[in-house]
Design a protein around this motif. Structure first.
Motif, PDB file in Angstrom:
ATOM      1  N   LEU A 383       2.396  -1.879  -2.486  1.00  0.00           N
ATOM      2  CA  LEU A 383       3.256  -1.182  -1.533  1.00  0.00           C
ATOM      3  C   LEU A 383       2.385  -0.437  -0.538  1.00  0.00           C
ATOM      4  N   SER A 384       2.706  -0.592   0.740  1.00  0.00           N
ATOM      5  CA  SER A 384       2.092   0.268   1.748  1.00  0.00           C
ATOM      6  C   SER A 384       3.197   0.832   2.629  1.00  0.00           C
ATOM      7  N   TYR A 385       2.993   2.066   3.052  1.00  0.00           N
ATOM      8  CA  TYR A 385       3.978   2.696   3.929  1.00  0.00           C
ATOM      9  C   TYR A 385       3.273   3.636   4.891  1.00  0.00           C
ATOM     10  N   ARG A 386       3.977   3.920   5.980  1.00  0.00           N
ATOM     11  CA  ARG A 386       3.472   4.873   6.959  1.00  0.00           C
ATOM     12  C   ARG A 386       4.321   6.134   6.861  1.00  0.00           C
ATOM     13  N   ALA A 387       3.673   7.280   6.684  1.00  0.00           N
ATOM     14  CA  ALA A 387       4.346   8.573   6.733  1.00  0.00           C
ATOM     15  C   ALA A 387       4.243   9.077   8.165  1.00  0.00           C
ATOM     16  N   VAL A 388       5.385   9.406   8.778  1.00  0.00           N
ATOM     17  CA  VAL A 388       5.429   9.698  10.206  1.00  0.00           C
ATOM     18  C   VAL A 388       6.230  10.957  10.495  1.00  0.00           C
ATOM     19  N   GLY A 390       6.891  12.561  14.328  1.00  0.00           N
ATOM     20  CA  GLY A 390       6.530  12.600  15.742  1.00  0.00           C
ATOM     21  C   GLY A 390       5.317  11.736  16.028  1.00  0.00           C
ATOM     22  N   ASP A 391       4.289  12.345  16.612  1.00  0.00           N
ATOM     23  CA  ASP A 391       3.068  11.611  16.952  1.00  0.00           C
ATOM     24  C   ASP A 391       2.078  11.560  15.797  1.00  0.00           C
ATOM     25  N   ASP A 392       2.395  12.213  14.707  1.00  0.00           N
ATOM     26  CA  ASP A 392       1.492  12.254  13.556  1.00  0.00           C
ATOM     27  C   ASP A 392       1.868  11.171  12.547  1.00  0.00           C
ATOM     28  N   SER A 393       0.851  10.539  11.969  1.00  0.00           N
ATOM     29  CA  SER A 393       1.136   9.529  10.956  1.00  0.00           C
ATOM     30  C   SER A 393      -0.078   9.304  10.058  1.00  0.00           C
ATOM     31  N   LEU A 394       0.193   8.864   8.843  1.00  0.00           N
ATOM     32  CA  LEU A 394      -0.816   8.422   7.893  1.00  0.00           C
ATOM     33  C   LEU A 394      -0.317   7.124   7.264  1.00  0.00           C
ATOM     34  N   MET A 395      -1.263   6.293   6.837  1.00  0.00           N
ATOM     35  CA  MET A 395      -0.900   5.055   6.161  1.00  0.00           C
ATOM     36  C   MET A 395      -1.309   5.173   4.698  1.00  0.00           C
ATOM     37  N   VAL A 396      -0.411   4.802   3.797  1.00  0.00           N
ATOM     38  CA  VAL A 396      -0.638   4.902   2.362  1.00  0.00           C
ATOM     39  C   VAL A 396      -0.521   3.513   1.751  1.00  0.00           C
ATOM     40  N   ALA A 397      -1.487   3.136   0.907  1.00  0.00           N
ATOM     41  CA  ALA A 397      -1.471   1.826   0.260  1.00  0.00           C
ATOM     42  C   ALA A 397      -1.663   2.000  -1.242  1.00  0.00           C
ATOM     43  N   LEU A 398      -0.829   1.314  -2.027  1.00  0.00           N
ATOM     44  CA  LEU A 398      -0.832   1.440  -3.484  1.00  0.00           C
ATOM     45  C   LEU A 398      -0.903   0.056  -4.126  1.00  0.00           C
ATOM     46  N   ASN A 399      -1.722  -0.060  -5.155  1.00  0.00           N
ATOM     47  CA  ASN A 399      -1.870  -1.314  -5.888  1.00  0.00           C
ATOM     48  C   ASN A 399      -1.777  -1.029  -7.380  1.00  0.00           C
ATOM     49  N   LEU A 400      -0.699  -1.466  -8.002  1.00  0.00           N
ATOM     50  CA  LEU A 400      -0.582  -1.237  -9.438  1.00  0.00           C
ATOM     51  C   LEU A 400      -0.979  -2.458 -10.257  1.00  0.00           C
ATOM     52  N   SER A 401      -1.431  -3.498  -9.571  1.00  0.00           N
ATOM     53  CA  SER A 401      -1.821  -4.715 -10.276  1.00  0.00           C
ATOM     54  C   SER A 401      -3.230  -4.592 -10.857  1.00  0.00           C
ATOM     55  N   GLY A 402      -3.590  -5.550 -11.686  1.00  0.00           N
ATOM     56  CA  GLY A 402      -4.918  -5.566 -12.290  1.00  0.00           C
ATOM     57  C   GLY A 402      -5.931  -6.339 -11.486  1.00  0.00           C
ATOM     58  N   THR A 414      -9.611   4.753   9.211  1.00  0.00           N
ATOM     59  CA  THR A 414     -10.402   5.759   8.508  1.00  0.00           C
ATOM     60  C   THR A 414      -9.775   6.073   7.162  1.00  0.00           C
ATOM     61  N   VAL A 415     -10.553   5.928   6.092  1.00  0.00           N
ATOM     62  CA  VAL A 415     -10.064   6.241   4.755  1.00  0.00           C
ATOM     63  C   VAL A 415     -10.186   7.746   4.521  1.00  0.00           C
ATOM     64  N   LEU A 416      -9.064   8.409   4.264  1.00  0.00           N
ATOM     65  CA  LEU A 416      -9.055   9.849   4.023  1.00  0.00           C
ATOM     66  C   LEU A 416      -9.078  10.189   2.539  1.00  0.00           C
ATOM     67  N   GLN A 432      -5.366  -1.158  -9.652  1.00  0.00           N
ATOM     68  CA  GLN A 432      -4.747   0.177  -9.847  1.00  0.00           C
ATOM     69  C   GLN A 432      -5.268   1.190  -8.837  1.00  0.00           C
ATOM     70  N   GLY A 433      -5.620   0.732  -7.661  1.00  0.00           N
ATOM     71  CA  GLY A 433      -6.219   1.605  -6.652  1.00  0.00           C
ATOM     72  C   GLY A 433      -5.241   2.052  -5.593  1.00  0.00           C
ATOM     73  N   TRP A 434      -5.709   2.992  -4.794  1.00  0.00           N
ATOM     74  CA  TRP A 434      -4.879   3.555  -3.732  1.00  0.00           C
ATOM     75  C   TRP A 434      -5.736   3.996  -2.573  1.00  0.00           C
ATOM     76  N   GLY A 435      -5.123   4.186  -1.443  1.00  0.00           N
ATOM     77  CA  GLY A 435      -5.817   4.704  -0.288  1.00  0.00           C
ATOM     78  C   GLY A 435      -4.859   5.406   0.662  1.00  0.00           C
ATOM     79  N   VAL A 436      -5.345   6.463   1.284  1.00  0.00           N
ATOM     80  CA  VAL A 436      -4.643   7.127   2.380  1.00  0.00           C
ATOM     81  C   VAL A 436      -5.532   7.024   3.596  1.00  0.00           C
ATOM     82  N   LEU A 437      -4.976   6.511   4.683  1.00  0.00           N
ATOM     83  CA  LEU A 437      -5.787   6.205   5.851  1.00  0.00           C
ATOM     84  C   LEU A 437      -5.165   6.772   7.115  1.00  0.00           C
ATOM     85  N   ASP A 438      -6.029   6.962   8.080  1.00  0.00           N
ATOM     86  CA  ASP A 438      -5.610   7.443   9.398  1.00  0.00           C
ATOM     87  C   ASP A 438      -5.959   6.375  10.430  1.00  0.00           C
TER      88      ASP A 438
END
Length: 438
Positions: A383-388, A390-402, A414-416, A432-438
Protein backbone atom coordinates in the motif's frame (compact mmCIF):
# COMPACT_ATOMS: atom_id res chain seq x y z
CA UNK A 1 -14.99 23.66 13.92
CA UNK A 2 -14.64 24.34 17.63
CA UNK A 3 -11.32 22.57 18.12
CA UNK A 4 -8.80 24.77 19.99
CA UNK A 5 -5.73 25.74 17.97
CA UNK A 6 -3.37 23.95 20.38
CA UNK A 7 -4.85 20.57 19.46
CA UNK A 8 -3.13 20.73 16.07
CA UNK A 9 0.11 19.93 17.89
CA UNK A 10 -1.31 17.45 20.40
CA UNK A 11 0.17 13.97 20.66
CA UNK A 12 -1.09 12.22 23.77
CA UNK A 13 0.69 9.76 26.02
CA UNK A 14 -2.24 7.96 27.63
CA UNK A 15 -1.84 6.58 31.14
CA UNK A 16 -4.27 4.55 33.27
CA UNK A 17 -3.19 5.90 36.69
CA UNK A 18 -4.59 3.21 39.00
CA UNK A 19 -2.69 0.53 37.11
CA UNK A 20 0.41 2.62 36.41
CA UNK A 21 1.07 3.20 40.12
CA UNK A 22 0.00 -0.27 41.32
CA UNK A 23 -3.02 0.87 43.32
CA UNK A 24 -5.23 -1.52 45.26
CA UNK A 25 -8.03 -3.11 43.23
CA UNK A 26 -10.75 -1.68 45.46
CA UNK A 27 -11.31 1.61 47.23
CA UNK A 28 -9.67 2.10 50.60
CA UNK A 29 -9.20 5.03 52.94
CA UNK A 30 -5.91 3.54 54.10
CA UNK A 31 -3.85 2.78 50.97
CA UNK A 32 -0.54 0.97 51.28
CA UNK A 33 1.25 3.95 49.77
CA UNK A 34 0.11 7.60 49.87
CA UNK A 35 0.48 10.22 47.14
CA UNK A 36 1.00 7.65 44.38
CA UNK A 37 -0.11 10.14 41.75
CA UNK A 38 3.18 11.96 42.29
CA UNK A 39 4.93 8.89 40.86
CA UNK A 40 3.85 10.21 37.47
CA UNK A 41 5.90 13.39 37.90
CA UNK A 42 9.05 11.32 37.47
CA UNK A 43 7.77 10.15 34.07
CA UNK A 44 6.94 13.53 32.58
CA UNK A 45 10.41 14.04 31.11
CA UNK A 46 10.09 10.57 29.60
CA UNK A 47 6.84 11.64 27.93
CA UNK A 48 8.59 14.70 26.54
CA UNK A 49 11.50 12.54 25.34
CA UNK A 50 9.00 10.28 23.61
CA UNK A 51 7.72 13.34 21.76
CA UNK A 52 4.33 13.66 23.43
CA UNK A 53 2.79 17.06 23.99
CA UNK A 54 0.06 15.94 26.35
CA UNK A 55 -0.76 13.52 29.15
CA UNK A 56 -4.13 11.79 28.81
CA UNK A 57 -5.09 10.46 32.23
CA UNK A 58 -7.53 7.66 32.95
CA UNK A 59 -9.89 8.15 35.92
CA UNK A 60 -8.41 9.88 38.96
CA UNK A 61 -11.62 10.56 40.90
CA UNK A 62 -12.87 8.66 43.93
CA UNK A 63 -14.31 5.34 42.82
CA UNK A 64 -15.14 1.86 44.04
CA UNK A 65 -12.75 -0.26 41.95
CA UNK A 66 -11.44 0.43 38.43
CA UNK A 67 -12.14 4.15 38.31
CA UNK A 68 -15.15 3.95 36.01
CA UNK A 69 -17.50 3.55 39.00
CA UNK A 70 -17.19 7.09 40.34
CA UNK A 71 -18.30 7.91 43.86
CA UNK A 72 -17.20 11.56 44.10
CA UNK A 73 -16.28 13.71 41.08
CA UNK A 74 -14.71 16.40 43.23
CA UNK A 75 -12.36 14.13 45.20
CA UNK A 76 -9.19 12.33 44.18
CA UNK A 77 -9.18 8.58 44.70
CA UNK A 78 -7.48 7.86 48.05
CA UNK A 79 -5.40 5.19 46.28
CA UNK A 80 -3.86 7.93 44.14
CA UNK A 81 -3.48 10.86 46.49
CA UNK A 82 -4.92 14.29 47.15
CA UNK A 83 -6.06 17.43 45.39
CA UNK A 84 -2.69 18.94 46.17
CA UNK A 85 -1.02 16.01 44.38
CA UNK A 86 -3.15 16.69 41.31
CA UNK A 87 -2.18 20.37 41.43
CA UNK A 88 1.49 19.39 41.56
CA UNK A 89 1.16 16.95 38.66
CA UNK A 90 -0.70 19.49 36.53
CA UNK A 91 1.82 22.22 37.30
CA UNK A 92 4.80 19.99 36.52
CA UNK A 93 3.20 18.82 33.29
CA UNK A 94 2.44 22.35 32.15
CA UNK A 95 5.96 23.45 33.07
CA UNK A 96 7.17 20.95 30.46
CA UNK A 97 4.63 22.04 27.86
CA UNK A 98 2.39 19.00 28.38
CA UNK A 99 -1.38 19.45 28.20
CA UNK A 100 -3.71 17.44 30.47
CA UNK A 101 -6.71 15.44 29.27
CA UNK A 102 -9.00 14.03 31.97
CA UNK A 103 -11.29 11.01 31.72
CA UNK A 104 -14.85 12.00 32.54
CA UNK A 105 -17.23 9.15 33.32
CA UNK A 106 -20.56 10.93 33.05
CA UNK A 107 -22.81 8.19 31.71
CA UNK A 108 -22.87 6.19 34.93
CA UNK A 109 -21.66 6.15 38.53
CA UNK A 110 -20.81 3.60 41.20
CA UNK A 111 -23.46 2.46 43.65
CA UNK A 112 -21.64 4.35 46.44
CA UNK A 113 -22.24 7.68 44.68
CA UNK A 114 -23.89 9.83 47.38
CA UNK A 115 -26.99 10.83 45.39
CA UNK A 116 -27.70 7.16 44.66
CA UNK A 117 -27.14 6.22 48.28
CA UNK A 118 -29.72 8.89 49.13
CA UNK A 119 -32.16 7.07 46.85
CA UNK A 120 -31.49 3.76 48.59
CA UNK A 121 -32.00 5.35 52.01
CA UNK A 122 -35.00 7.59 51.38
CA UNK A 123 -36.85 5.66 48.70
CA UNK A 124 -39.04 7.26 46.02
CA UNK A 125 -39.21 10.54 47.92
CA UNK A 126 -35.44 11.06 47.73
CA UNK A 127 -34.50 14.46 46.37
CA UNK A 128 -32.12 12.82 43.90
CA UNK A 129 -34.50 10.12 42.65
CA UNK A 130 -34.88 11.98 39.34
CA UNK A 131 -31.12 11.69 38.75
CA UNK A 132 -31.57 8.04 37.77
CA UNK A 133 -33.95 5.90 35.71
CA UNK A 134 -35.67 3.93 38.46
CA UNK A 135 -38.32 1.22 38.60
CA UNK A 136 -39.94 1.10 42.03
CA UNK A 137 -41.90 -1.90 43.32
CA UNK A 138 -45.42 -1.24 44.53
CA UNK A 139 -45.53 0.30 47.98
CA UNK A 140 -41.83 1.13 47.99
CA UNK A 141 -40.59 3.31 50.79
CA UNK A 142 -37.34 4.16 52.56
CA UNK A 143 -34.77 1.38 52.41
CA UNK A 144 -36.34 -0.37 49.42
CA UNK A 145 -34.03 -0.78 46.44
CA UNK A 146 -35.50 0.01 43.04
CA UNK A 147 -34.63 -1.52 39.73
CA UNK A 148 -32.50 0.85 37.72
CA UNK A 149 -30.96 1.32 34.31
CA UNK A 150 -27.29 0.32 34.38
CA UNK A 151 -24.41 0.44 31.90
CA UNK A 152 -24.49 -2.46 29.46
CA UNK A 153 -25.61 -5.02 32.04
CA UNK A 154 -23.04 -4.09 34.69
CA UNK A 155 -25.32 -3.79 37.72
CA UNK A 156 -22.72 -1.97 39.82
CA UNK A 157 -22.65 0.86 37.26
CA UNK A 158 -25.76 3.00 37.77
CA UNK A 159 -26.75 5.00 34.69
CA UNK A 160 -27.52 8.67 35.17
CA UNK A 161 -30.70 10.24 33.82
CA UNK A 162 -29.40 12.77 31.29
CA UNK A 163 -32.82 14.38 30.91
CA UNK A 164 -32.58 15.63 34.51
CA UNK A 165 -31.39 19.29 34.67
CA UNK A 166 -29.61 18.65 37.97
CA UNK A 167 -27.41 16.04 36.24
CA UNK A 168 -26.53 18.56 33.53
CA UNK A 169 -25.66 21.12 36.20
CA UNK A 170 -23.49 18.57 38.01
CA UNK A 171 -21.45 17.66 34.94
CA UNK A 172 -20.96 21.32 34.03
CA UNK A 173 -19.79 22.04 37.57
CA UNK A 174 -17.41 19.08 37.58
CA UNK A 175 -15.86 20.03 34.27
CA UNK A 176 -15.39 23.64 35.29
CA UNK A 177 -13.91 22.63 38.65
CA UNK A 178 -11.13 20.57 37.05
CA UNK A 179 -10.54 22.94 34.16
CA UNK A 180 -10.11 25.70 36.74
CA UNK A 181 -7.46 23.54 38.43
CA UNK A 182 -5.49 23.23 35.21
CA UNK A 183 -6.96 20.47 33.06
CA UNK A 184 -7.06 21.24 29.33
CA UNK A 185 -9.81 18.95 28.15
CA UNK A 186 -12.02 15.95 28.66
CA UNK A 187 -12.30 12.46 27.24
CA UNK A 188 -15.97 11.60 27.61
CA UNK A 189 -16.28 7.95 28.55
CA UNK A 190 -19.10 5.97 26.88
CA UNK A 191 -20.21 9.13 25.08
CA UNK A 192 -22.16 6.91 22.68
CA UNK A 193 -24.53 5.94 25.51
CA UNK A 194 -25.43 9.57 26.30
CA UNK A 195 -27.87 11.70 24.26
CA UNK A 196 -26.01 14.13 22.00
CA UNK A 197 -28.30 16.91 23.22
CA UNK A 198 -26.83 16.47 26.71
CA UNK A 199 -23.28 16.92 25.46
CA UNK A 200 -24.33 19.91 23.38
CA UNK A 201 -25.72 21.76 26.38
CA UNK A 202 -22.83 20.82 28.66
CA UNK A 203 -20.05 21.77 26.23
CA UNK A 204 -21.74 25.04 25.29
CA UNK A 205 -22.01 26.08 28.92
CA UNK A 206 -18.46 25.04 29.80
CA UNK A 207 -16.97 26.81 26.78
CA UNK A 208 -18.32 30.14 28.02
CA UNK A 209 -15.67 30.14 30.75
CA UNK A 210 -13.18 27.76 29.09
CA UNK A 211 -13.18 28.44 25.33
CA UNK A 212 -9.87 26.56 24.87
CA UNK A 213 -11.13 23.31 26.41
CA UNK A 214 -11.04 20.18 24.24
CA UNK A 215 -13.80 17.54 24.26
CA UNK A 216 -13.39 14.10 22.70
CA UNK A 217 -16.13 11.51 22.94
CA UNK A 218 -15.69 7.76 23.15
CA UNK A 219 -17.56 6.34 20.16
CA UNK A 220 -17.01 2.74 19.14
CA UNK A 221 -19.26 2.64 16.08
CA UNK A 222 -21.94 4.65 14.34
CA UNK A 223 -21.89 8.00 12.54
CA UNK A 224 -18.93 9.68 14.23
CA UNK A 225 -19.28 12.97 12.37
CA UNK A 226 -22.97 13.31 13.17
CA UNK A 227 -22.39 12.56 16.86
CA UNK A 228 -19.55 15.05 17.12
CA UNK A 229 -21.59 17.76 15.44
CA UNK A 230 -24.77 17.10 17.41
CA UNK A 231 -22.90 16.93 20.70
CA UNK A 232 -20.85 20.08 20.20
CA UNK A 233 -17.70 17.98 20.58
CA UNK A 234 -14.27 18.44 19.03
CA UNK A 235 -13.46 14.82 18.28
CA UNK A 236 -14.31 11.14 18.62
CA UNK A 237 -12.25 8.00 19.14
CA UNK A 238 -11.40 6.42 15.76
CA UNK A 239 -12.16 2.75 16.41
CA UNK A 240 -12.84 2.06 12.73
CA UNK A 241 -9.26 2.92 11.79
CA UNK A 242 -7.86 1.05 14.81
CA UNK A 243 -9.60 -2.14 13.72
CA UNK A 244 -8.58 -1.76 10.08
CA UNK A 245 -4.89 -1.30 10.96
CA UNK A 246 -4.37 -4.56 12.88
CA UNK A 247 -6.91 -6.55 10.88
CA UNK A 248 -5.42 -5.66 7.49
CA UNK A 249 -1.92 -6.51 8.70
CA UNK A 250 -3.03 -9.85 10.16
CA UNK A 251 -5.07 -10.84 7.12
CA UNK A 252 -2.68 -9.58 4.46
CA UNK A 253 -5.49 -7.39 3.17
CA UNK A 254 -4.55 -3.75 2.60
CA UNK A 255 -7.87 -3.27 0.80
CA UNK A 256 -9.53 -3.09 4.22
CA UNK A 257 -7.12 -0.39 5.39
CA UNK A 258 -7.52 1.56 2.14
CA UNK A 259 -11.30 1.57 2.61
CA UNK A 260 -10.88 2.74 6.20
CA UNK A 261 -8.56 5.53 5.06
CA UNK A 262 -11.20 6.70 2.60
CA UNK A 263 -13.72 6.81 5.43
CA UNK A 264 -11.16 8.59 7.63
CA UNK A 265 -10.67 11.25 4.98
CA UNK A 266 -14.42 11.91 4.95
CA UNK A 267 -14.39 12.37 8.72
CA UNK A 268 -11.51 14.83 8.47
CA UNK A 269 -13.81 17.08 6.48
CA UNK A 270 -15.62 17.92 9.72
CA UNK A 271 -13.28 17.05 12.61
CA UNK A 272 -9.91 15.53 13.48
CA UNK A 273 -10.49 12.09 15.06
CA UNK A 274 -8.53 10.80 18.05
CA UNK A 275 -6.38 8.07 16.50
CA UNK A 276 -4.69 5.17 18.29
CA UNK A 277 -3.43 1.61 17.92
CA UNK A 278 -3.83 0.88 21.64
CA UNK A 279 -5.70 2.09 24.69
CA UNK A 280 -6.88 0.94 28.12
CA UNK A 281 -9.80 -1.06 26.71
CA UNK A 282 -8.20 -3.20 24.00
CA UNK A 283 -5.56 -5.90 23.59
CA UNK A 284 -2.17 -4.27 23.06
CA UNK A 285 -1.07 -3.86 19.45
CA UNK A 286 2.06 -6.00 20.04
CA UNK A 287 -0.22 -8.86 21.11
CA UNK A 288 -2.93 -8.14 18.55
CA UNK A 289 -0.56 -8.56 15.59
CA UNK A 290 0.11 -12.13 14.48
CA UNK A 291 3.55 -11.09 13.18
CA UNK A 292 5.47 -8.74 15.49
CA UNK A 293 7.63 -7.61 12.55
CA UNK A 294 4.65 -5.67 11.26
CA UNK A 295 4.39 -3.41 14.32
CA UNK A 296 6.30 -0.58 12.58
CA UNK A 297 3.72 -0.51 9.79
CA UNK A 298 0.91 0.03 12.30
CA UNK A 299 2.82 2.91 13.88
CA UNK A 300 3.58 4.47 10.52
CA UNK A 301 -0.14 4.63 9.73
CA UNK A 302 -0.95 6.10 13.15
CA UNK A 303 1.58 8.90 12.78
CA UNK A 304 1.19 9.80 9.10
CA UNK A 305 -2.59 10.10 8.75
CA UNK A 306 -4.80 12.97 9.88
CA UNK A 307 -6.09 13.13 13.42
CA UNK A 308 -4.81 13.55 16.96
CA UNK A 309 -2.59 10.55 17.81
CA UNK A 310 -2.54 8.87 21.20
CA UNK A 311 0.07 6.38 22.44
CA UNK A 312 -0.96 4.09 25.30
CA UNK A 313 1.65 3.75 28.03
CA UNK A 314 3.77 0.66 27.50
CA UNK A 315 3.00 0.41 23.79
CA UNK A 316 6.05 2.61 23.18
CA UNK A 317 8.10 -0.11 24.90
CA UNK A 318 6.55 -2.99 23.00
CA UNK A 319 4.55 -4.18 26.01
CA UNK A 320 2.26 -7.12 25.39
CA UNK A 321 -1.14 -7.66 27.03
CA UNK A 322 -4.40 -9.39 26.21
CA UNK A 323 -7.83 -8.11 27.24
CA UNK A 324 -10.13 -10.87 28.43
CA UNK A 325 -13.89 -10.85 28.90
CA UNK A 326 -13.97 -11.67 32.60
CA UNK A 327 -13.68 -10.01 36.00
CA UNK A 328 -10.13 -8.67 36.15
CA UNK A 329 -9.80 -9.14 32.40
CA UNK A 330 -8.35 -5.64 31.98
CA UNK A 331 -5.50 -6.15 34.43
CA UNK A 332 -3.07 -7.40 31.79
CA UNK A 333 -3.44 -4.24 29.72
CA UNK A 334 -3.36 -1.83 32.68
CA UNK A 335 -0.07 -2.80 34.34
CA UNK A 336 2.17 -1.36 37.00
CA UNK A 337 5.03 0.64 35.48
CA UNK A 338 8.55 0.64 36.97
CA UNK A 339 9.51 3.27 39.56
CA UNK A 340 11.43 5.32 36.99
CA UNK A 341 12.37 5.29 33.29
CA UNK A 342 15.84 4.02 34.25
CA UNK A 343 14.18 0.78 35.41
CA UNK A 344 12.71 -0.06 32.01
CA UNK A 345 14.09 -3.12 30.23
CA UNK A 346 16.45 -2.49 27.34
CA UNK A 347 14.30 -4.90 25.32
CA UNK A 348 11.82 -2.10 24.63
CA UNK A 349 14.38 0.44 23.44
CA UNK A 350 14.06 -0.28 19.68
CA UNK A 351 10.29 0.20 19.81
CA UNK A 352 10.72 3.39 21.83
CA UNK A 353 13.24 4.69 19.29
CA UNK A 354 10.81 3.94 16.46
CA UNK A 355 8.09 5.91 18.25
CA UNK A 356 10.50 8.80 18.69
CA UNK A 357 11.42 8.73 15.00
CA UNK A 358 7.83 8.75 13.80
CA UNK A 359 6.56 11.24 16.38
CA UNK A 360 9.48 13.50 15.51
CA UNK A 361 8.55 13.29 11.84
CA UNK A 362 4.97 14.18 12.66
CA UNK A 363 5.92 17.13 14.84
CA UNK A 364 8.08 18.47 12.00
CA UNK A 365 4.98 18.28 9.80
CA UNK A 366 2.14 19.53 12.07
CA UNK A 367 -0.13 19.95 9.05
CA UNK A 368 -0.57 16.15 9.18
CA UNK A 369 -3.16 16.81 11.88
CA UNK A 370 -5.72 17.63 9.16
CA UNK A 371 -4.12 15.76 6.26
CA UNK A 372 -6.28 13.61 4.02
CA UNK A 373 -5.01 10.46 2.32
CA UNK A 374 -5.00 9.54 -1.34
CA UNK A 375 -4.24 5.89 -2.14
CA UNK A 376 -1.61 5.64 -4.87
CA UNK A 377 -0.94 1.91 -5.15
CA UNK A 378 -2.86 -0.97 -3.64
CA UNK A 379 -2.62 -4.73 -3.47
CA UNK A 380 -3.19 -7.23 -0.68
CA UNK A 381 0.33 -6.76 0.68
CA UNK A 382 1.51 -3.40 -0.66
CA UNK A 383 0.00 0.00 0.00
CA UNK A 384 1.19 3.49 -0.80
CA UNK A 385 -0.66 6.70 -0.13
CA UNK A 386 -0.12 10.43 -0.18
CA UNK A 387 -0.96 12.46 2.93
CA UNK A 388 -2.02 15.93 1.78
CA UNK A 389 -3.03 19.23 3.29
CA UNK A 390 -3.07 22.11 0.83
CA UNK A 391 0.38 22.47 -0.71
CA UNK A 392 1.96 20.11 1.81
CA UNK A 393 2.28 16.39 1.16
CA UNK A 394 4.21 13.25 2.08
CA UNK A 395 4.25 9.86 0.40
CA UNK A 396 3.97 6.72 2.54
CA UNK A 397 4.77 3.19 1.31
CA UNK A 398 4.11 -0.04 3.23
CA UNK A 399 5.11 -3.62 2.44
CA UNK A 400 3.82 -6.42 4.63
CA UNK A 401 5.02 -9.17 2.32
CA UNK A 402 8.10 -11.33 2.81
CA UNK A 403 9.67 -10.13 -0.45
CA UNK A 404 11.18 -6.88 -1.68
CA UNK A 405 8.66 -4.66 -3.48
CA UNK A 406 8.88 -1.76 -5.94
CA UNK A 407 6.36 1.05 -5.64
CA UNK A 408 5.93 4.06 -7.91
CA UNK A 409 7.46 7.01 -6.06
CA UNK A 410 4.77 9.37 -7.32
CA UNK A 411 7.32 12.14 -7.69
CA UNK A 412 8.79 11.73 -4.21
CA UNK A 413 12.57 11.61 -4.08
CA UNK A 414 13.76 12.08 -0.51
CA UNK A 415 13.42 9.35 2.12
CA UNK A 416 12.45 10.92 5.46
CA UNK A 417 12.05 7.69 7.40
CA UNK A 418 12.14 3.93 7.10
CA UNK A 419 14.31 1.49 5.19
CA UNK A 420 13.11 2.51 1.73
CA UNK A 421 15.36 3.57 -1.14
CA UNK A 422 14.53 5.47 -4.33
CA UNK A 423 15.66 4.09 -7.71
CA UNK A 424 14.62 5.48 -11.11
CA UNK A 425 11.27 6.81 -9.91
CA UNK A 426 10.47 3.80 -7.76
CA UNK A 427 10.52 3.22 -4.03
CA UNK A 428 12.29 0.00 -3.09
CA UNK A 429 10.81 -1.56 0.04
CA UNK A 430 12.50 -4.45 1.87
CA UNK A 431 10.36 -7.29 3.27
CA UNK A 432 8.00 -5.95 5.97
CA UNK A 433 9.50 -2.54 5.21
CA UNK A 434 8.19 0.98 5.05
CA UNK A 435 9.15 4.42 3.92
CA UNK A 436 8.01 8.02 4.29
CA UNK A 437 9.15 10.25 1.47
CA UNK A 438 8.99 13.84 0.36
Amino acid sequence: MTEPDWVQHAIWWQVYPLGFVGAEKAATSDPAAPHRLLDLVGWLDYAVELGASGLALGPIFASETHGYDTTDYFAVDYRLGTLEDVDTLFAEAHRRGLRILLDGVFNHVGRSFAPFQEVLAAGPEAGTASWFSLDWPDGAGPGVEPGYRDFEGHHHLVALNHAEPAVTDLVVEVMQFWLDRGADGWRLDAAYAVPASFWAEVTARVRVSHPEAYFVGEYIHGDYAAEVAAGGLDSATQYELWKAVWSSLNDGNFFELAAALDRHTVLLGSFAPLTFVGNHDVTRISSKLDDARLLPLALVVLLTVGGTPSVYYGDEQGYRGVKEDRIGGDDDIRPLFPPSPEDLSAIGQPVFALHQELIGLRRRHPWLHRATTEVLQLSNEVLSYRAVDGDDSLMVALNLSGAEQRVDAGGASTVLGGQAAVDNGAVILPPQGWGVLD
